[in-house]
Write a protein that holds these residues in place. Sequence first.
Motif, PDB file in Angstrom:
ATOM      1  N   VAL A 186       3.326   5.311   8.258  1.00  0.00           N
ATOM      2  CA  VAL A 186       2.308   4.805   9.170  1.00  0.00           C
ATOM      3  C   VAL A 186       1.483   5.975   9.699  1.00  0.00           C
ATOM      4  CG1 VAL A 186       1.885   3.612  11.356  1.00  0.00           C
ATOM      5  CG2 VAL A 186       3.721   2.837   9.842  1.00  0.00           C
ATOM      6  N   LEU A 187       0.167   5.837   9.600  1.00  0.00           N
ATOM      7  CA  LEU A 187      -0.759   6.803  10.190  1.00  0.00           C
ATOM      8  C   LEU A 187      -1.246   6.249  11.519  1.00  0.00           C
ATOM      9  CD1 LEU A 187      -3.014   7.744   7.114  1.00  0.00           C
ATOM     10  CD2 LEU A 187      -0.741   8.601   7.714  1.00  0.00           C
ATOM     11  N   CYS A 188      -1.628   7.154  12.402  1.00  0.00           N
ATOM     12  CA  CYS A 188      -2.134   6.779  13.717  1.00  0.00           C
ATOM     13  C   CYS A 188      -3.627   7.069  13.767  1.00  0.00           C
ATOM     14  CB  CYS A 188      -1.399   7.576  14.794  1.00  0.00           C
ATOM     15  SG  CYS A 188      -1.915   7.226  16.474  1.00  0.00           S
ATOM     16  N   GLY A 189      -4.429   6.069  14.104  1.00  0.00           N
ATOM     17  CA  GLY A 189      -5.863   6.265  14.212  1.00  0.00           C
ATOM     18  C   GLY A 189      -6.373   5.865  15.573  1.00  0.00           C
ATOM     19  N   ALA A 190      -7.660   5.983  15.775  1.00  0.00           N
ATOM     20  CA  ALA A 190      -8.361   5.586  16.999  1.00  0.00           C
ATOM     21  C   ALA A 190      -8.254   6.647  18.084  1.00  0.00           C
ATOM     22  CB  ALA A 190      -7.886   4.245  17.527  1.00  0.00           C
TER      23      ALA A 190
ATOM     24  N   PRO B 218       0.835  -1.210   0.000  1.00  0.00           N
ATOM     25  CA  PRO B 218       0.000   0.000   0.000  1.00  0.00           C
ATOM     26  C   PRO B 218       0.863   1.251   0.000  1.00  0.00           C
ATOM     27  CG  PRO B 218       0.200  -0.818   2.228  1.00  0.00           C
ATOM     28  CD  PRO B 218       0.914  -1.823   1.336  1.00  0.00           C
ATOM     29  N   ASP B 219       0.246   2.389  -0.240  1.00  0.00           N
ATOM     30  CA  ASP B 219       0.982   3.654  -0.146  1.00  0.00           C
ATOM     31  C   ASP B 219       1.217   4.037   1.308  1.00  0.00           C
ATOM     32  OD1 ASP B 219       1.243   4.536  -2.977  1.00  0.00           O
ATOM     33  OD2 ASP B 219      -0.929   4.350  -2.886  1.00  0.00           O
ATOM     34  N   MET B 220       0.246   3.732   2.180  1.00  0.00           N
ATOM     35  CA  MET B 220       0.348   4.017   3.607  1.00  0.00           C
ATOM     36  C   MET B 220      -0.403   2.939   4.373  1.00  0.00           C
ATOM     37  SD  MET B 220      -0.398   8.150   3.694  1.00  0.00           S
ATOM     38  CE  MET B 220      -1.411   8.226   2.212  1.00  0.00           C
ATOM     39  N   VAL B 221      -0.085   2.801   5.648  1.00  0.00           N
ATOM     40  CA  VAL B 221      -0.859   1.939   6.535  1.00  0.00           C
ATOM     41  C   VAL B 221      -1.292   2.774   7.736  1.00  0.00           C
ATOM     42  CG1 VAL B 221       0.258  -0.203   5.838  1.00  0.00           C
ATOM     43  CG2 VAL B 221       1.220   1.119   7.726  1.00  0.00           C
ATOM     44  N   ALA B 222      -2.370   2.349   8.387  1.00  0.00           N
ATOM     45  CA  ALA B 222      -2.858   3.046   9.580  1.00  0.00           C
ATOM     46  C   ALA B 222      -3.094   2.026  10.677  1.00  0.00           C
ATOM     47  CB  ALA B 222      -4.164   3.794   9.275  1.00  0.00           C
ATOM     48  N   VAL B 223      -2.540   2.285  11.857  1.00  0.00           N
ATOM     49  CA  VAL B 223      -2.769   1.394  12.986  1.00  0.00           C
ATOM     50  C   VAL B 223      -3.915   1.958  13.821  1.00  0.00           C
ATOM     51  CG1 VAL B 223      -0.980   2.517  14.414  1.00  0.00           C
ATOM     52  CG2 VAL B 223      -1.724   0.168  14.926  1.00  0.00           C
ATOM     53  N   GLU B 224      -4.941   1.127  14.044  1.00  0.00           N
ATOM     54  CA  GLU B 224      -6.146   1.545  14.756  1.00  0.00           C
ATOM     55  C   GLU B 224      -6.641   0.430  15.673  1.00  0.00           C
ATOM     56  OE1 GLU B 224      -8.965   4.692  12.740  1.00  0.00           O
ATOM     57  OE2 GLU B 224      -9.121   2.748  11.771  1.00  0.00           O
ATOM     58  N   PRO B 225      -6.224   0.403  16.927  1.00  0.00           N
ATOM     59  CA  PRO B 225      -6.810  -0.592  17.842  1.00  0.00           C
ATOM     60  C   PRO B 225      -8.318  -0.388  17.923  1.00  0.00           C
ATOM     61  CG  PRO B 225      -4.857   0.413  18.807  1.00  0.00           C
ATOM     62  CD  PRO B 225      -5.178   1.206  17.579  1.00  0.00           C
ATOM     63  N   PRO B 226      -9.130  -1.374  17.540  1.00  0.00           N
ATOM     64  CA  PRO B 226     -10.574  -1.169  17.431  1.00  0.00           C
ATOM     65  C   PRO B 226     -11.248  -0.796  18.741  1.00  0.00           C
ATOM     66  CG  PRO B 226     -10.009  -3.489  17.162  1.00  0.00           C
ATOM     67  CD  PRO B 226      -8.730  -2.728  17.114  1.00  0.00           C
ATOM     68  N   GLU B 227     -10.683  -1.213  19.856  1.00  0.00           N
ATOM     69  CA  GLU B 227     -11.312  -0.909  21.135  1.00  0.00           C
ATOM     70  C   GLU B 227     -11.238   0.575  21.492  1.00  0.00           C
ATOM     71  OE1 GLU B 227      -7.038  -2.208  22.039  1.00  0.00           O
ATOM     72  OE2 GLU B 227      -8.680  -2.798  20.694  1.00  0.00           O
ATOM     73  N   LEU B 228     -10.394   1.342  20.776  1.00  0.00           N
ATOM     74  CA  LEU B 228     -10.259   2.769  21.064  1.00  0.00           C
ATOM     75  C   LEU B 228     -10.992   3.655  20.061  1.00  0.00           C
ATOM     76  CD1 LEU B 228      -6.470   2.944  22.047  1.00  0.00           C
ATOM     77  CD2 LEU B 228      -8.459   2.965  23.571  1.00  0.00           C
ATOM     78  N   ILE B 229     -11.478   3.061  18.972  1.00  0.00           N
ATOM     79  CA  ILE B 229     -12.142   3.859  17.940  1.00  0.00           C
ATOM     80  C   ILE B 229     -13.407   4.500  18.501  1.00  0.00           C
ATOM     81  CG2 ILE B 229     -13.354   3.739  15.723  1.00  0.00           C
ATOM     82  CD1 ILE B 229     -11.366   1.603  14.878  1.00  0.00           C
ATOM     83  N   GLY B 230     -13.525   5.808  18.314  1.00  0.00           N
ATOM     84  CA  GLY B 230     -14.714   6.539  18.750  1.00  0.00           C
ATOM     85  C   GLY B 230     -14.770   6.831  20.230  1.00  0.00           C
TER      86      GLY B 230
ATOM     87  N   SER C 217      -2.215   7.035  21.135  1.00  0.00           N
ATOM     88  CA  SER C 217      -0.927   7.611  21.519  1.00  0.00           C
ATOM     89  C   SER C 217      -0.832   7.843  23.023  1.00  0.00           C
ATOM     90  CB  SER C 217      -0.692   8.932  20.774  1.00  0.00           C
ATOM     91  OG  SER C 217      -1.776   9.813  20.965  1.00  0.00           O
ATOM     92  N   GLN C 218      -1.976   7.922  23.696  1.00  0.00           N
ATOM     93  CA  GLN C 218      -1.987   8.024  25.150  1.00  0.00           C
ATOM     94  C   GLN C 218      -2.265   6.676  25.803  1.00  0.00           C
ATOM     95  OE1 GLN C 218      -4.617  11.015  26.702  1.00  0.00           O
ATOM     96  NE2 GLN C 218      -3.828  12.618  25.365  1.00  0.00           N
ATOM     97  N   ALA C 219      -3.257   5.964  25.282  1.00  0.00           N
ATOM     98  CA  ALA C 219      -3.673   4.709  25.906  1.00  0.00           C
ATOM     99  C   ALA C 219      -2.604   3.628  25.796  1.00  0.00           C
ATOM    100  CB  ALA C 219      -4.970   4.217  25.274  1.00  0.00           C
TER     101      ALA C 219
END
Length: 214
Positions: free
Chosen positions: A168-172, A127-139, A145-147
């Motif tokens: 790498v992008l940071c999500g959640a 891919p051009d980029m990837v994003a890490v998103e632990p699903p339990e933190l979404i929304g 970055s804190q949890a």
Amino acid sequence: MFVLVNLKAYPCDPVAVAEAAATVADDTGTRVAVAPQAAHLSAVAATGVETWAQHVSGVDHGSHTGSTLASAVADAGAVGTLLNHSERRLRLAAIDAGLRAAEDAGLETVVCANNPPQVGAVTALGPDMVAVEPPELIGTGTPVSQADPDVVEEAVAAAGRVDDDVPVLCGAGISTGDDLAAARDLGSEGVLLASGVAKADDPEAALRDLVSGI
């Protein structure tokens, strides 16, 4: 830093959010993109904001009722697409097919992953980029970055071991300038967020606060 705002299926005004994002991008020189519902791609692209799809299917023209063609997304004005968001999970073969379809249509790609091992696996697909998103933190409003900052650092390392040219992008839970600054300090080259902007009473103010962390 790249800021990608996923509107999901939230009951927001996609054009108003897109106009706010375009204004903030122009005023600050920050790369800001908006990913609306497929039906709203053309209207969002017409605002001049960088427009992304939330998903494309790994198929070409043919008998594929209900699929979202990458070429149709590009025709509507999108320049990129998400794949494998935690709310639209795919098997590796389907991610690979989606990446190939997006590439053929000239779309940039961000593939989402739950954790560092998955980040490494999807990075191998190119891919051009990837994003890490632990699903339990979404929304939740609690940024990864804190949890669990180790998740971000380990995701950056996992991608780097496979291909250090894939950012790498940071999500959640991302919603503030402090969140973005923390993500950057952990090695992220952008953020993927949704409710922090899509559910904001004033999306432009929310975005201005977010990019203040750059």
